[in-house]
Design a protein around this motif. Structure first.
Motif, PDB file in Angstrom:
ATOM      1  N   MET A 211      22.407 -20.008  18.211  1.00 47.93           N
ATOM      2  CA  MET A 211      21.939 -20.738  17.039  1.00 47.93           C
ATOM      3  C   MET A 211      20.470 -21.127  17.191  1.00 47.93           C
ATOM      4  O   MET A 211      19.750 -21.207  16.215  1.00 47.93           O
ATOM      5  CB  MET A 211      22.822 -21.975  16.854  1.00 47.93           C
ATOM      6  N   GLU A 212      20.024 -21.338  18.421  1.00 44.23           N
ATOM      7  CA  GLU A 212      18.646 -21.750  18.650  1.00 44.23           C
ATOM      8  C   GLU A 212      17.659 -20.659  18.219  1.00 44.23           C
ATOM      9  O   GLU A 212      16.579 -20.966  17.724  1.00 44.23           O
ATOM     10  CB  GLU A 212      18.445 -22.084  20.127  1.00 44.23           C
ATOM     11  N   ILE A 213      18.018 -19.400  18.406  1.00 44.13           N
ATOM     12  CA  ILE A 213      17.123 -18.301  18.018  1.00 44.13           C
ATOM     13  C   ILE A 213      16.860 -18.303  16.517  1.00 44.13           C
ATOM     14  O   ILE A 213      15.773 -17.969  16.068  1.00 44.13           O
ATOM     15  CB  ILE A 213      17.663 -16.929  18.498  1.00 44.13           C
ATOM     16  N   TRP A 214      17.840 -18.708  15.727  1.00 41.57           N
ATOM     17  CA  TRP A 214      17.658 -18.757  14.275  1.00 41.57           C
ATOM     18  C   TRP A 214      16.645 -19.825  13.894  1.00 41.57           C
ATOM     19  O   TRP A 214      15.851 -19.625  12.980  1.00 41.57           O
ATOM     20  CB  TRP A 214      18.991 -18.988  13.572  1.00 41.57           C
ATOM     21  N   TRP A 215      16.678 -20.966  14.581  1.00 40.02           N
ATOM     22  CA  TRP A 215      15.708 -22.017  14.291  1.00 40.02           C
ATOM     23  C   TRP A 215      14.304 -21.585  14.687  1.00 40.02           C
ATOM     24  O   TRP A 215      13.332 -21.875  13.984  1.00 40.02           O
ATOM     25  CB  TRP A 215      16.090 -23.319  15.008  1.00 40.02           C
ATOM     26  N   LYS A 216      14.206 -20.889  15.810  1.00 40.64           N
ATOM     27  CA  LYS A 216      12.898 -20.380  16.237  1.00 40.64           C
ATOM     28  C   LYS A 216      12.368 -19.352  15.240  1.00 40.64           C
ATOM     29  O   LYS A 216      11.193 -19.381  14.865  1.00 40.64           O
ATOM     30  CB  LYS A 216      12.994 -19.763  17.632  1.00 40.64           C
ATOM     31  N   ALA A 217      13.240 -18.440  14.810  1.00 37.30           N
ATOM     32  CA  ALA A 217      12.820 -17.428  13.839  1.00 37.30           C
ATOM     33  C   ALA A 217      12.415 -18.074  12.519  1.00 37.30           C
ATOM     34  O   ALA A 217      11.418 -17.671  11.901  1.00 37.30           O
ATOM     35  CB  ALA A 217      13.942 -16.420  13.611  1.00 37.30           C
ATOM     36  N   LEU A 218      13.163 -19.072  12.081  1.00 36.35           N
ATOM     37  CA  LEU A 218      12.826 -19.778  10.837  1.00 36.35           C
ATOM     38  C   LEU A 218      11.477 -20.479  10.960  1.00 36.35           C
ATOM     39  O   LEU A 218      10.676 -20.472  10.014  1.00 36.35           O
ATOM     40  CB  LEU A 218      13.926 -20.776  10.478  1.00 36.35           C
ATOM     41  N   THR A 219      11.210 -21.044  12.120  1.00 37.04           N
ATOM     42  CA  THR A 219       9.913 -21.684  12.359  1.00 37.04           C
ATOM     43  C   THR A 219       8.779 -20.673  12.241  1.00 37.04           C
ATOM     44  O   THR A 219       7.758 -20.930  11.590  1.00 37.04           O
ATOM     45  CB  THR A 219       9.891 -22.342  13.759  1.00 37.04           C
ATOM     46  N   VAL A 220       8.952 -19.515  12.859  1.00 36.15           N
ATOM     47  CA  VAL A 220       7.925 -18.467  12.799  1.00 36.15           C
ATOM     48  C   VAL A 220       7.751 -17.980  11.368  1.00 36.15           C
ATOM     49  O   VAL A 220       6.619 -17.794  10.894  1.00 36.15           O
ATOM     50  CB  VAL A 220       8.282 -17.295  13.744  1.00 36.15           C
ATOM     51  N   ILE A 221       8.836 -17.782  10.659  1.00 44.00           N
ATOM     52  CA  ILE A 221       8.763 -17.308   9.268  1.00 44.00           C
ATOM     53  C   ILE A 221       8.008 -18.302   8.394  1.00 44.00           C
ATOM     54  O   ILE A 221       7.134 -17.922   7.603  1.00 44.00           O
ATOM     55  CB  ILE A 221      10.178 -17.034   8.716  1.00 44.00           C
ATOM     56  N   LEU A 222       8.331 -19.579   8.525  1.00 40.88           N
ATOM     57  CA  LEU A 222       7.668 -20.597   7.700  1.00 40.88           C
ATOM     58  C   LEU A 222       6.186 -20.711   8.035  1.00 40.88           C
ATOM     59  O   LEU A 222       5.354 -20.813   7.138  1.00 40.88           O
ATOM     60  CB  LEU A 222       8.373 -21.940   7.847  1.00 40.88           C
ATOM     61  N   TRP A 223       5.850 -20.693   9.333  1.00 42.86           N
ATOM     62  CA  TRP A 223       4.438 -20.743   9.696  1.00 42.86           C
ATOM     63  C   TRP A 223       3.697 -19.503   9.199  1.00 42.86           C
ATOM     64  O   TRP A 223       2.578 -19.597   8.706  1.00 42.86           O
ATOM     65  CB  TRP A 223       4.260 -20.876  11.207  1.00 42.86           C
TER      66      TRP A 223
END
Length: 152
Positions: free
Chosen positions: A1-13
């Motif tokens: 689940m942590e990888i999804w939060w990291k990916a979402l962070t990168v996408i938003l930035w």
């Protein structure tokens, strides 16, 4: 689940400031496919959102604020002259090339939409630019072994 939060962070930035998104992906030690998909995907998501939202904002603005009659020339200063020279010389190519590094995604998209009416061309040039910059930054970070965590 942590990888999804990291990916979402990168996408938003990446949808707002592309370079920050790429550096965030490198800081999270993403592999090339993960970095590419999240950073370039986020940048393109930003382009799509800002391209169509800008069109709606302009339409609403024209309804609310009536167009003024033009009663003279525009005052030309040095900054406006430089902007006009850059836009005339490099057009969409220059804006797309500078958006990932110097401009933010919203500003680059709005500038591109103001000089190019083909949304397809804007999306294509932005995609090419995001792809080139992402590949180049990822390769440089791996070739020189620069850990993004050490830069901060």
């Amino acid at each position: 689940m942590e990888i999804w939060w990291k990916a979402l962070t990168v996408i938003l930035w990446s949808s707002f400031k592309f370079m920050v998104g790429v550096f965030t992906a490198l800081g999270f030690n993403f592999s090339f496919p993960e970095t590419f998909m999240s950073a370039v995907g986020g940048g393109m998501l930003g382009v799509l959102v800002y391209l169509y939202v800008w069109e709606i904002i302009i339409a609403l603005w024209r309804k609310v604020v009536p167009k003024k009659k033009h009663t003279g020339g525009i005052k030309i200063n040095k900054l406006r002259r430089v902007i006009v020279i850059i836009v005339r010389r490099y057009e969409l190519y220059g804006i797309a090339a500078l958006t990932p590094v110097l401009l933010s995604v919203p500003l680059g998209t709005i500038l591109a939409a103001s000089i190019e009416h083909s949304k397809w061309r804007i999306k294509l040039f932005m995609f090419i630019s995001f792809t080139v910059w992402c590949c180049m930054l990822f390769a440089l970070s791996r070739i020189f072994g620069v850990a993004v965590q050490e830069l901060f």
